[in-house]
Design an enzyme around this catalytic site. Sequence first.
Site, short mmCIF file in Angstrom:
data_model
loop_
_atom_site.label_atom_id
_atom_site.label_comp_id
_atom_site.label_asym_id
_atom_site.label_seq_id
_atom_site.Cartn_x
_atom_site.Cartn_y
_atom_site.Cartn_z
N GLN A 15 6.63 -47.49 -31.47
CA GLN A 15 5.96 -47.69 -32.75
C GLN A 15 6.66 -48.76 -33.59
OE1 GLN A 15 3.04 -46.28 -33.75
NE2 GLN A 15 3.15 -47.53 -35.59
N ASP A 61 -0.29 -50.26 -25.22
CA ASP A 61 -0.91 -51.18 -26.18
C ASP A 61 -1.55 -52.39 -25.51
OD1 ASP A 61 -0.77 -50.16 -28.76
OD2 ASP A 61 1.33 -50.72 -29.00
N LYS A 108 -2.06 -40.04 -32.99
CA LYS A 108 -2.22 -40.34 -31.56
C LYS A 108 -1.96 -39.11 -30.71
CE LYS A 108 -0.87 -45.18 -32.14
NZ LYS A 108 0.21 -46.18 -32.03
#
Length: 299
Positions: A97, A120, A53
């Site tokens: 995460q 997200d 990412k």
Amino acid sequence: MTAQKLDGRATAKQITQELSERVAALKERGITPGIATVLVGDDPGSALYVGMKHRRSESIGMNSIQIELPATATQEEVEEVVDRLNADPECHGYIVQLPLPKHLDTDAILERIDPDKDADGLHPTNLGRLVLNVNGPITSPLPCTPRAAIELLLRHDVDLKGKHVVVVGRGVTIGRSIGLILTRRELNATVTLTHTGTVDLASHLRRADVIVAAAGVKHLVRPEDVKPGAAVLDVGVTRGEKIPETGKYKVYGDVAPGVEETAGHLSPNPGGVGPMTVALLMTNVVEAAERAAGIAPQG
């Protein structure tokens, strides 16, 4: 018939280029979009995903903030990091995460994230906004994987208006939320959500114009289950046997071999929705920066 490949890697590359131009425009206004990740512990898979990412974000000119905590970090220490990112004007979006170490209260930590910085798109507030269709499609973050799946179809000219979409799997990451996006007026699809309690799954699949297979069950969708010409997205992942030469595990999708001979469009797995999800994560952060700058949404 051989299905047209829904190439997620190539499409994600195209989106990345578009985002680079939007980031450049923001920088001309003195704003550099910033994405952050919070990694707790040393899980190799999580570290690999986080690194990917950040490489992607840096390649399009975004500010990249990496925060790593030991597996022994306390609830208070993780929440302190979340509060700091919530207050940081240089961070426009971030993720914690998963999975987190078992001694941590994952739900409490995720709910502590500022919904406007939820990269997200899975914060309870943002899912609630999605249900209510508050202020249009992208004035708050949308769930990345459902948005990625739909974007992959649209960029390959798969018309969704009036089409029957069958979703396999009711997980929050895609199954529960994709139907809410697909049934918005601008897409206007009809959605059937199937799951482990569904009777005669095959009969539902055979009537579908589009199948979104997101159950995480190896080769669940068979060639005989697919209507000729249907578009099929293979989203679910099952880890198989270890490959001795590489030490990695073989990955299987939800779609069985042979479906490409019946479907009109088919996404590979890997290489389909996965790369698109990362691209749409970046999109959520760039959009957050644009909202902060008062720029009208582009989607």
